[in-house]
Structure formats: C-alpha cells, structure tokens
Design a protein around this motif. Structure first.
Motif, PDB file in Angstrom:
ATOM      1  N   PHE A 198       0.811  -1.216   0.000  1.00 26.36           N
ATOM      2  CA  PHE A 198       0.000   0.000   0.000  1.00 26.36           C
ATOM      3  C   PHE A 198       0.843   1.264   0.000  1.00 26.36           C
ATOM      4  CE2 PHE A 198      -2.359   3.436   2.051  1.00 26.36           C
ATOM      5  CZ  PHE A 198      -3.426   3.525   1.169  1.00 26.36           C
ATOM      6  N   SER A 199       1.927   1.285   0.724  1.00 28.06           N
ATOM      7  CA  SER A 199       2.727   2.507   0.837  1.00 28.06           C
ATOM      8  C   SER A 199       3.822   2.604  -0.233  1.00 28.06           C
ATOM      9  CB  SER A 199       3.364   2.595   2.225  1.00 28.06           C
ATOM     10  OG  SER A 199       4.219   1.494   2.438  1.00 28.06           O
ATOM     11  N   TYR A 200       3.828   1.693  -1.204  1.00 24.80           N
ATOM     12  CA  TYR A 200       4.884   1.671  -2.223  1.00 24.80           C
ATOM     13  C   TYR A 200       4.812   2.888  -3.137  1.00 24.80           C
ATOM     14  CZ  TYR A 200       7.903   0.095  -5.991  1.00 24.80           C
ATOM     15  OH  TYR A 200       8.907   0.005  -6.922  1.00 24.80           O
ATOM     16  N   GLN A 201       5.972   3.495  -3.329  1.00 20.86           N
ATOM     17  CA  GLN A 201       6.142   4.618  -4.242  1.00 20.86           C
ATOM     18  C   GLN A 201       7.272   4.279  -5.188  1.00 20.86           C
ATOM     19  OE1 GLN A 201       5.464   8.424  -1.689  1.00 20.86           O
ATOM     20  NE2 GLN A 201       6.955   8.946  -3.220  1.00 20.86           N
ATOM     21  N   THR A 202       7.119   4.647  -6.454  1.00 22.43           N
ATOM     22  CA  THR A 202       8.194   4.406  -7.417  1.00 22.43           C
ATOM     23  C   THR A 202       9.339   5.374  -7.159  1.00 22.43           C
ATOM     24  OG1 THR A 202       7.376   5.980  -9.056  1.00 22.43           O
ATOM     25  CG2 THR A 202       6.494   3.721  -9.169  1.00 22.43           C
ATOM     26  N   ILE A 203      10.457   5.118  -7.780  1.00 19.77           N
ATOM     27  CA  ILE A 203      11.605   6.022  -7.657  1.00 19.77           C
ATOM     28  C   ILE A 203      11.226   7.425  -8.117  1.00 19.77           C
ATOM     29  CG2 ILE A 203      13.911   6.507  -8.573  1.00 19.77           C
ATOM     30  CD1 ILE A 203      14.356   3.453  -8.601  1.00 19.77           C
ATOM     31  N   GLY A 204      10.348   7.513  -9.099  1.00 23.96           N
ATOM     32  CA  GLY A 204       9.893   8.804  -9.608  1.00 23.96           C
ATOM     33  C   GLY A 204       8.845   9.481  -8.740  1.00 23.96           C
ATOM     34  N   GLY A 205       8.440   8.817  -7.641  1.00 25.01           N
ATOM     35  CA  GLY A 205       7.488   9.421  -6.720  1.00 25.01           C
ATOM     36  C   GLY A 205       6.033   9.069  -6.970  1.00 25.01           C
ATOM     37  N   PHE A 206       5.758   8.188  -7.940  1.00 25.05           N
ATOM     38  CA  PHE A 206       4.374   7.786  -8.202  1.00 25.05           C
ATOM     39  C   PHE A 206       3.907   6.858  -7.090  1.00 25.05           C
ATOM     40  CE2 PHE A 206       1.014   5.233 -10.120  1.00 25.05           C
ATOM     41  CZ  PHE A 206       0.234   6.207 -10.712  1.00 25.05           C
ATOM     42  N   LYS A 207       2.785   7.157  -6.466  1.00 29.38           N
ATOM     43  CA  LYS A 207       2.255   6.362  -5.353  1.00 29.38           C
ATOM     44  C   LYS A 207       1.478   5.168  -5.904  1.00 29.38           C
ATOM     45  CE  LYS A 207       2.243  10.278  -2.288  1.00 29.38           C
ATOM     46  NZ  LYS A 207       1.484  11.213  -1.471  1.00 29.38           N
ATOM     47  N   LEU A 208       2.235   4.164  -6.331  1.00 31.80           N
ATOM     48  CA  LEU A 208       1.640   3.007  -6.995  1.00 31.80           C
ATOM     49  C   LEU A 208       0.761   2.201  -6.052  1.00 31.80           C
ATOM     50  CD1 LEU A 208       1.365   1.391  -9.586  1.00 31.80           C
ATOM     51  CD2 LEU A 208       3.431   0.123  -8.932  1.00 31.80           C
ATOM     52  N   GLY A 209       1.162   2.048  -4.805  1.00 30.93           N
ATOM     53  CA  GLY A 209       0.328   1.313  -3.856  1.00 30.93           C
ATOM     54  C   GLY A 209      -1.041   1.952  -3.692  1.00 30.93           C
ATOM     55  N   SER A 210      -1.083   3.255  -3.634  1.00 28.10           N
ATOM     56  CA  SER A 210      -2.358   3.972  -3.540  1.00 28.10           C
ATOM     57  C   SER A 210      -3.164   3.804  -4.817  1.00 28.10           C
ATOM     58  CB  SER A 210      -2.124   5.462  -3.285  1.00 28.10           C
ATOM     59  OG  SER A 210      -1.533   5.655  -2.039  1.00 28.10           O
ATOM     60  N   TRP A 211      -2.484   3.865  -5.965  1.00 22.44           N
ATOM     61  CA  TRP A 211      -3.175   3.708  -7.243  1.00 22.44           C
ATOM     62  C   TRP A 211      -3.825   2.324  -7.330  1.00 22.44           C
ATOM     63  CZ3 TRP A 211      -2.934   0.453 -11.462  1.00 22.44           C
ATOM     64  CH2 TRP A 211      -3.617   0.878 -12.612  1.00 22.44           C
ATOM     65  N   VAL A 212      -3.074   1.295  -6.920  1.00 25.20           N
ATOM     66  CA  VAL A 212      -3.604  -0.066  -6.939  1.00 25.20           C
ATOM     67  C   VAL A 212      -4.843  -0.164  -6.044  1.00 25.20           C
ATOM     68  CG1 VAL A 212      -3.111  -2.423  -6.140  1.00 25.20           C
ATOM     69  CG2 VAL A 212      -1.479  -1.241  -7.609  1.00 25.20           C
ATOM     70  N   ASN A 213      -4.764   0.409  -4.867  1.00 24.68           N
ATOM     71  CA  ASN A 213      -5.911   0.386  -3.955  1.00 24.68           C
ATOM     72  C   ASN A 213      -7.115   1.111  -4.568  1.00 24.68           C
ATOM     73  OD1 ASN A 213      -6.961  -0.310  -1.258  1.00 24.68           O
ATOM     74  ND2 ASN A 213      -7.154   1.915  -1.092  1.00 24.68           N
ATOM     75  N   ARG A 214      -6.870   2.231  -5.242  1.00 23.84           N
ATOM     76  CA  ARG A 214      -7.979   2.973  -5.866  1.00 23.84           C
ATOM     77  C   ARG A 214      -8.640   2.146  -6.964  1.00 23.84           C
ATOM     78  NH1 ARG A 214      -4.283   7.117  -5.544  1.00 23.84           N
ATOM     79  NH2 ARG A 214      -3.954   7.146  -7.802  1.00 23.84           N
ATOM     80  N   GLN A 215      -7.880   1.277  -7.622  1.00 25.48           N
ATOM     81  CA  GLN A 215      -8.482   0.420  -8.650  1.00 25.48           C
ATOM     82  C   GLN A 215      -9.447  -0.578  -8.008  1.00 25.48           C
ATOM     83  OE1 GLN A 215      -7.844   1.828 -11.613  1.00 25.48           O
ATOM     84  NE2 GLN A 215      -6.602   3.024 -10.179  1.00 25.48           N
ATOM     85  N   ARG A 216      -9.056  -1.095  -6.855  1.00 25.51           N
ATOM     86  CA  ARG A 216      -9.945  -2.026  -6.143  1.00 25.51           C
ATOM     87  C   ARG A 216     -11.229  -1.322  -5.714  1.00 25.51           C
ATOM     88  NH1 ARG A 216      -4.700  -3.854  -3.511  1.00 25.51           N
ATOM     89  NH2 ARG A 216      -4.192  -5.704  -4.734  1.00 25.51           N
ATOM     90  N   VAL A 217     -11.083  -0.133  -5.183  1.00 27.54           N
ATOM     91  CA  VAL A 217     -12.252   0.643  -4.748  1.00 27.54           C
ATOM     92  C   VAL A 217     -13.121   0.988  -5.955  1.00 27.54           C
ATOM     93  CG1 VAL A 217     -13.002   2.833  -3.734  1.00 27.54           C
ATOM     94  CG2 VAL A 217     -11.131   1.542  -2.671  1.00 27.54           C
TER      95      VAL A 217
END
Length: 135
Positions: free
Chosen positions: A83-102
C-alpha cells in the motif's frame, strides 16, 4: 509554456496560479471544456497538443498508473504492490492499486480496464506488507 518548462508536463492542477496571479489551472480546465463544446479553433488545438496537452486527464492518469504497474511486475514478478509503495519517480503506486480495487467495487472501472488488470494477474483483494509477506 513556462509551467511545462518548470514541471516537465502540462498537467496543471486546477488550483494552480502563476506567481503573477494568473489562474492557469482554471484556464487549462476551460480549454478542455471549450474543446468539448467545439469552441477551439484547429490552430488552438494544434498549439495545445504540440505542448503535450492532455484532453482526458482521468484516462491519462489511469494509463500512467497501469504503465507503472507493468514496470513493477517486470521488476517484482507480481502485482501485489504494498500500500505505501512509491516508485523512484514518486508515483504512489500502492495507492493507485488500492484505488483500482475501490473503483471496481463501486462499478467505476471499465470492462477494458478490468481486463487489462486481470491479464497482469491483478488481485482484487490483497497486497503485501513492507516485508513482502502477503496480507
């Protein structure tokens, strides 16, 4: 042009104002609206597109997230993003993944988006904690 030079893109937040007080974010939004109503000339559209102007922001952001997820899978072998994973470029991928589920639970994902995610092995529930253990 100045915003792009400083930020590298033209995805101007709605509330953004220039140092001089120009409400650039509102202006950008008005350009999208004007185009949808047929109020921009072909020359104006060409000028904006020459800057990399994004007409469909939500779709653009979804594609960006999906591309980040593809890169994550290539590196980690799965799409169980913490959930808290961020890419090196700062993209909050964990949040994005969670938003897809929602979004899926609320009927807000298109069938095409769901299919693209499922082809990657997307888990509609479950993530990894920071240690890599399944949750």
């Amino acid at each position: 042009l100045a915003y792009k030079a400083e930020h590298g893109d033209v995805l101007v937040p709605f509330s953004y104002q220039t140092i001089g007080g120009f409400k650039l974010g509102r202006w950008v939004t008005s350009q999208r609206f004007a185009k949808s109503r047929g109020k921009l000339s072909p020359e104006q559209i060409e000028q904006l597109e020459g800057l990399g102007f994004v007409w469909g922001v939500l779709n653009h952001l979804w594609v960006q997230g999906f591309e980040e997820l593809l890169a994550y899978k290539a590196e980690h072998g799965d799409v169980l993003v913490p959930f808290s994973y961020q890419t090196i470029g700062g993209f909050k991928l964990g949040s994005w993944v969670n938003r897809q589920r929602v979004a899926k639970s609320r009927g807000k994902l298109s069938p095409e988006q769901m299919e693209q995610l499922e082809r990657l092995g997307f888990a509609w529930s479950g993530t990894k904690d920071l240690s890599g253990a399944d949750c």
